[in-house]
Design an enzyme around this catalytic site. Structure first.
Site, mmCIF file in Angstrom:
data_model
loop_
_atom_site.group_PDB
_atom_site.id
_atom_site.type_symbol
_atom_site.label_atom_id
_atom_site.label_comp_id
_atom_site.label_asym_id
_atom_site.label_seq_id
_atom_site.Cartn_x
_atom_site.Cartn_y
_atom_site.Cartn_z
ATOM 1 N N ASN A 37 -7.380 30.776 16.414
ATOM 2 C CA ASN A 37 -8.436 29.791 16.127
ATOM 3 C C ASN A 37 -8.852 29.861 14.660
ATOM 4 O O ASN A 37 -9.039 28.832 13.996
ATOM 5 C CB ASN A 37 -9.673 30.047 16.987
ATOM 6 C CG ASN A 37 -9.417 29.799 18.471
ATOM 7 O OD1 ASN A 37 -8.452 29.140 18.837
ATOM 8 N ND2 ASN A 37 -10.279 30.341 19.320
ATOM 9 N N LYS A 93 -12.094 24.212 16.274
ATOM 10 C CA LYS A 93 -11.715 25.599 16.516
ATOM 11 C C LYS A 93 -12.838 26.511 16.024
ATOM 12 O O LYS A 93 -13.160 26.511 14.848
ATOM 13 C CB LYS A 93 -10.431 25.929 15.744
ATOM 14 C CG LYS A 93 -9.234 25.105 16.148
ATOM 15 C CD LYS A 93 -8.537 25.730 17.323
ATOM 16 C CE LYS A 93 -7.228 25.107 17.693
ATOM 17 N NZ LYS A 93 -7.234 23.714 18.130
ATOM 18 N N HIS A 125 -5.140 33.610 30.034
ATOM 19 C CA HIS A 125 -6.439 34.291 30.163
ATOM 20 C C HIS A 125 -6.749 34.541 31.637
ATOM 21 O O HIS A 125 -7.169 35.629 32.029
ATOM 22 C CB HIS A 125 -7.564 33.457 29.533
ATOM 23 C CG HIS A 125 -7.515 33.402 28.031
ATOM 24 N ND1 HIS A 125 -7.606 34.528 27.245
ATOM 25 C CD2 HIS A 125 -7.398 32.357 27.172
ATOM 26 C CE1 HIS A 125 -7.542 34.178 25.963
ATOM 27 N NE2 HIS A 125 -7.414 32.861 25.894
ATOM 28 N N CYS A 143 -2.257 51.745 0.274
ATOM 29 C CA CYS A 143 -2.112 50.296 0.453
ATOM 30 C C CYS A 143 -1.941 49.969 1.937
ATOM 31 O O CYS A 143 -2.513 48.994 2.428
ATOM 32 C CB CYS A 143 -0.913 49.784 -0.323
ATOM 33 S SG CYS A 143 -0.982 50.156 -2.080
ATOM 34 N N HIS A 169 4.307 33.250 15.168
ATOM 35 C CA HIS A 169 3.017 33.887 14.883
ATOM 36 C C HIS A 169 2.598 34.809 16.021
ATOM 37 O O HIS A 169 2.098 35.900 15.799
ATOM 38 C CB HIS A 169 1.929 32.825 14.682
ATOM 39 C CG HIS A 169 2.018 32.114 13.379
ATOM 40 N ND1 HIS A 169 2.083 32.783 12.178
ATOM 41 C CD2 HIS A 169 2.018 30.801 13.072
ATOM 42 C CE1 HIS A 169 2.135 31.903 11.197
ATOM 43 N NE2 HIS A 169 2.103 30.691 11.711
ATOM 44 N N ARG A 226 -4.352 18.980 22.037
ATOM 45 C CA ARG A 226 -4.721 19.883 23.135
ATOM 46 C C ARG A 226 -3.654 19.923 24.249
ATOM 47 O O ARG A 226 -2.538 20.298 24.000
ATOM 48 C CB ARG A 226 -6.112 19.522 23.689
ATOM 49 C CG ARG A 226 -7.154 19.447 22.565
ATOM 50 C CD ARG A 226 -8.577 19.415 23.039
ATOM 51 N NE ARG A 226 -8.989 20.723 23.503
ATOM 52 C CZ ARG A 226 -9.626 20.970 24.631
ATOM 53 N NH1 ARG A 226 -9.926 19.976 25.432
ATOM 54 N NH2 ARG A 226 -9.950 22.170 24.976
ATOM 55 N N CYS A 255 3.084 52.636 -0.586
ATOM 56 C CA CYS A 255 1.904 53.429 -0.945
ATOM 57 C C CYS A 255 0.967 53.553 0.253
ATOM 58 O O CYS A 255 0.541 52.556 0.838
ATOM 59 C CB CYS A 255 1.235 52.809 -2.175
ATOM 60 S SG CYS A 255 -0.523 52.477 -2.130
ATOM 61 N N TRP A 291 -8.003 37.713 24.221
ATOM 62 C CA TRP A 291 -9.172 37.016 23.694
ATOM 63 C C TRP A 291 -9.223 37.126 22.164
ATOM 64 O O TRP A 291 -9.413 36.128 21.471
ATOM 65 C CB TRP A 291 -10.447 37.607 24.312
ATOM 66 C CG TRP A 291 -11.684 37.313 23.538
ATOM 67 C CD1 TRP A 291 -12.358 36.127 23.490
ATOM 68 C CD2 TRP A 291 -12.394 38.222 22.672
ATOM 69 N NE1 TRP A 291 -13.444 36.233 22.655
ATOM 70 C CE2 TRP A 291 -13.485 37.505 22.142
ATOM 71 C CE3 TRP A 291 -12.203 39.554 22.306
ATOM 72 C CZ2 TRP A 291 -14.387 38.087 21.247
ATOM 73 C CZ3 TRP A 291 -13.104 40.137 21.425
ATOM 74 C CH2 TRP A 291 -14.180 39.408 20.906
#
Ligand code: FAD
Length: 516
Positions: A454, A469, A387, A45, A424, A376, A42, A447
């Site tokens: 986070n 986070k 980054h 949706c 992910h 960490r 749809c 970023w």
């Protein structure tokens, strides 16, 4: 799989429902549930799904009280279940109170506008109108009175009571109450501007505004740049002793004396350290890759691109850059379609003893130190590394805006040891990497996706309590990065964020403390 064929994936903050788990998710749940019944075919949706995902990220902290879910009724397997919930059109959003029974079909969540703001307010309305049994994790949402405040600290074990003064139509008080429900040592309540005695007692003249109230009867105004939800959330989270439920407060002196194998290296939390970047390189090239005896095919292409990006953009010490360059030219000269890690390692360790080329051995985490050895470190180093590389590509005017991000995507996909992280990240890349068409938007993409991660993992077991986070950079680090829209919604000022990132990750800002 059925789940990933729909409009949502495991990387969204949305509980994925199907015929199989819908009962166990909706019946007798201790949290209320908001469920979108949709059909993946749809068009409405499809258009609505980014809004729903944004809503889920926006009220992620409310999960123990109210959770967000979705089911694809367009999947034949689920169509019978959707009929049982009396779904007549897509998308339909329903609210299921906590402890709903098996025959409950929920109540339609009718929002005048299908944006995050409108939907969030309807969720609050339904929560506030919740009948008994009230979801146990949901704090009281009605205004607090002086009489209740007088006994508050006798009946609640918190150090801070935040009072948000507002008019009856404002939702901020209830939003912030829910935003902080997973934090200890703090409670938030709203006070109406019509409550003359409290308004007079505290001398409140601005609505909304937030005051901290103490057992002694003392109070102080909470100072924020804007009187808005997100700014209260940032500021209240930072108060002394405020920690996520179940996480003990960490005292830095404990770290100095505990048994972690290395001494704690004092550092500035708002700076980038070369020691972290070199440590990430060491770990990635000497430990992570060493898991492969032979590297070939797509994995070899990924390694080539990764090392070529490092050789081009890593803003390191000359010896390190020389080493990366010689590693890169060695890789470019391999024509067999495969390499052995052993041969790679020889070049990496410069066994030929070429002058002025070396990557220091071992890790020396500084800005990426964790309060425990399992916090960490390497993943922190990898984020920081990429980054820096996106910023460096922009400074030196790289020609392909996606060069660094594709190198990162493929390295993570083929080699990154945390496999669900890789999955992910790949989902996010698939979803939106095509939106990147300039070197600057590459910086911004990384970023914003880092902030999505986070958001998704805030409060998870892997979170170092000493480094919560947050959506980064916080207002105290970059005040101008944050602003509000007319409706009071938090907005990033993208121009300011870009210029902040460009200077924060610039090679001239990188500190060289603790290097050997
Ligand atoms: P990190 O998130 O590692 O950040 C390092 C530093 O970067 C911070 O200290 C801060 O100074 C700065 N920073 C923070 N946010 C930003 C931002 N938005 N932009 C720029 N700089 C920022 N863990 C999971 O549990 N699930 C996952 O799905 C997952 N996916 C990951 C995917 C990738 C590609 C990587 C590299 C890591 C992933 N991790 C995941 C690990 C997780 O993101 C953290 O790296 C880890 O928990 C360590 O967190 P940290 O506190 O050191 O901060």
């Amino acid at each position: 799989s059925a789940a990933s064929a729909g409009l949502y994936t495991a990387s969204d903050q949305v509980v994925l429902l199907s015929r199989r788990n819908v009962g166990s998710a909706l019946v007798n749940s201790s949290a209320a549930m908001v469920v979108e019944f949709y059909a993946s075919w749809c068009g409405h949706c499809v258009a609505f799904s980014p809004v729903y995902k944004k809503l889920a990220r926006d009220i992620k902290e409310w999960k123990p009280a109210v959770n967000i879910a979705a089911i694809d009724c367009g999947n034949e397997e689920n169509s019978k279940v959707c009929m049982e919930y009396e779904i007549r059109g897509y998308p339909t959003i329903k609210f299921f109170p906590a402890y709903s029974e098996a025959d409950s079909t929920g109540v339609s969540l009718r929002a005048s506008s299908r944006d995050v703001l409108g939907l969030r307010r309807r969720v609050i309305d339904h929560l506030e109108g919740h009948k008994e049994p009230w979801p146990p994790a949901c704090p009281p949402l009605e205004p607090i009175s002086q009489a209740e405040i007088d006994v508050f600290f006798e009946t609640n074990s918190v150090q801070h009571l935040a009072l948000i003064f507002e008019d009856v139509k404002s939702y901020i008080g209830r939003e912030v109450t829910l935003d902080l429900l997973q934090f200890e040592n703090i409670a938030v309540r709203r006070v109406l501007n019509t409550d003359q005695s409290l308004v007079t007692k505290l001398g409140v003249t601005e609505f909304p505004s937030c005051y901290l109230y103490y057992p002694s009867g003392n109070f102080t105004r909470l100072m924020v740049n804007y009187e808005a939800r997100t700014f209260y959330f940032y500021a209240l989270q930072r108060l002394p002793a405020v920690v996520r439920s179940g996480k003990p407060p960490v005292v830095l002196t404990e770290i100095h004396t505990n048994r972690t194998e290395e001494p704690w290296r004092p550092f500035n939390r708002s700076r980038v350290y070369m020691a972290d970047l070199e440590s990430a390189l060491h770990y990635s090239l000497r430990v992570e890759l060493a898991a492969r005896e032979v590297i070939e095919g797509d994995a070899l292409n990924a390694l080539n691109k990764y090392v070529s990006v490092l050789a081009k953009y890593f803003p390191g010490r000359p010896t390190v850059v020389n080493l990366l360059k010689s590693l890169n030219s060695w890789l470019q000269n391999q024509t067999a379609g495969q390499i052995s890690y052993e041969a790679f390692k020889k070049v990496l360790d410069n066994t030929a003893q070429a002058p002025n080329a070396a990557l220091p051995e071992g890790v020396r985490w500084v800005g990426c130190q964790g309060s425990q050895p399992h916090f960490r470190r390497y993943p922190c180093g990898m984020w920081t590394l990429f980054h820096v590389l996106t910023v460096q590509a922009n400074v030196t005017g790289g020609s392909d805006p996606l060069e660094v991000l594709n190198a990162m995507r493929n390295y993570i996909h083929h080699f990154f040891g945390c496999r669900y992280c890789a999955e992910h990240f790949e989902n996010m890349a698939k979803d939106s990497l095509e939106l990147v068409y300039t070197l600057e938007s590459a910086i911004m993409w990384l970023w914003s996706r880092h902030n999505r991660v986070n958001n998704r993992i805030a409060g998870a077991l892997s979170e170092d309590p000493l480094f919560p986070k947050i959506q980064w950079p916080p207002p105290e680090m970059c005040p101008f990065c944050h602003t509000v829209s007319k409706s009071g919604e938090h907005k990033w000022n993208n121009e300011q964020v870009l210029s902040f990132l460009v200077s924060y990750f610039d090679s001239s800002s990188i500190l060289t403390d603790y290097l050997e």
